[in-house]
Design an enzyme around this catalytic site. Sequence first.
Site, short mmCIF file in Angstrom:
data_model
loop_
_atom_site.label_atom_id
_atom_site.label_comp_id
_atom_site.label_asym_id
_atom_site.label_seq_id
_atom_site.Cartn_x
_atom_site.Cartn_y
_atom_site.Cartn_z
N HIS A 82 -9.64 3.13 -18.98
CA HIS A 82 -8.98 4.06 -18.07
C HIS A 82 -9.53 5.46 -18.29
CE1 HIS A 82 -5.75 5.84 -15.69
NE2 HIS A 82 -5.72 6.80 -16.60
N ASP A 161 7.67 4.40 -12.91
CA ASP A 161 6.71 5.49 -13.11
C ASP A 161 6.44 6.20 -11.78
OD1 ASP A 161 4.59 7.04 -14.45
OD2 ASP A 161 3.30 5.89 -13.09
N ARG A 168 8.45 14.43 -10.98
CA ARG A 168 7.71 15.40 -11.82
C ARG A 168 6.86 16.32 -10.95
NH1 ARG A 168 4.36 11.64 -15.34
NH2 ARG A 168 3.42 13.56 -16.08
N SER A 183 3.24 7.55 -18.84
CA SER A 183 2.93 7.15 -17.46
C SER A 183 1.62 6.36 -17.42
CB SER A 183 2.83 8.43 -16.61
OG SER A 183 2.21 8.19 -15.39
N LYS A 187 1.12 1.85 -17.12
CA LYS A 187 0.33 1.13 -16.09
C LYS A 187 -0.69 0.22 -16.76
CE LYS A 187 -0.21 5.05 -13.95
NZ LYS A 187 0.33 6.26 -13.39
#
Length: 433
Positions: A82, A161, A168, A183, A187
Amino acid sequence: MRAYDIILKKRNGYELTKEEIDFFIEGIMDGSIQDYQASALLMAIYFNGLTNKETSLLTMALVNSGEILDLSSINGIKVDKHSTGGVGDKISLIVIPLVASAGVPVAKISGRGLGHTGGTVDKLEAIPGFRTDLDKETFINNVNKYKMAIVGQTHNLTPADKKLYSLRDVTATVDSIPLIASSIMSKKIASGADCIVLDVKVGSGAFMKKIDEAILLAETMVNIGKSLGKKTIAIVSDMNQPLGYEIGNSNEVREAIEVLKGKGAEDEIYIALTIASYMAILGGAFNDFDKAFKYMEKAIKTGEGLKYMRKLITIQGGDPNIIDNPNILPQAKNHIEIKSDKDGYINSINAECIGVAAMLLGAGRSKKDDLIDYGAGITLTKKVGDKVKKGDTISILHTNKEKWDDVKSIIKDAFNIDKIKIKPSKYIYKIID
Ligand code: URA
């Protein structure tokens, strides 16, 4: 249990329990907790932070709010990767085939681009026919059979999320390290891989602008991974200028293929090979970084990585002829050169400005449902550290739009050219494992 008491406890700086965190997330999902209460808790977290234990508990509560992909029928140790998002970041396109070629199963879940950063799913969809909406069975079969598959994120992973992020976004609580870390990690954990390599970008084009913040985010995410039984390594890498030379979709696919053909820019080769090496180590193919890195270099030299790229494109329905003939990729009709108006050295190229410019040319989205123009983008013809003369081309803008003067000035302003050469940033600042 009452939402009020949980908000009060966090506001006063105390550690929340698993029951309290679960109660809150479940309440957000079933509507028994109101948006204004969730927003108040987010602000309390923003100011008082979360302990490592609370951050892991929040991550699991987010994971449990939706589907968790079960990849247990895939043989071997599944790895995912990621990036926290950057400009010109085509690393995933390079590492998936390389890591798969080492025999490590890559089960990759990727996102779309928003704002000044691009997304891997959009880039791959620039390839005619390429499908990123594989069903679960095909995804799992492809990883088992070919060692790699990539899909876009489905709507049923971590719905809490999504809900929290949208709050947010409108309550000035996005830039909280425990909230960002939980967050992102929720995922990745819901995506089912056994190991995760994180590329935390830092600099003008990244979410994190300061190195110490990026390191803290990386450490927080590695801690979450460890506490939840997922082997996790993070690298903190530079995003003070775009990665490589290409920013866009078709042109980033083309550049990723160039890297696999043994060409490409030094920064993205180094970062891609480092990430691929750590993925292969976590996946059990190597026990030593140097061996893994040498393998990746060799996989490029021998064309093994390129062979796997061809296979990846083919098994996901794309046209593999783009490898030998990249002109098949969508192209823009206008190509405008931008020239330097002075002599000197390029000391910085503001990556965020370049990302915004690429988006304005059509390569990205300012809103979630904007359409992408795959042929649009920017080619940098110079990088930080290069010497330029007045009149030299510093970048080329690609667009199907008819007006580009505003974008041209954004790009020009993004280049800082000076008589004195400053030392370019490192490619990788820190590795956390
Ligand atoms: N990316 C995410 O997925 N979540 C955040 O909170 C920030 C960036």
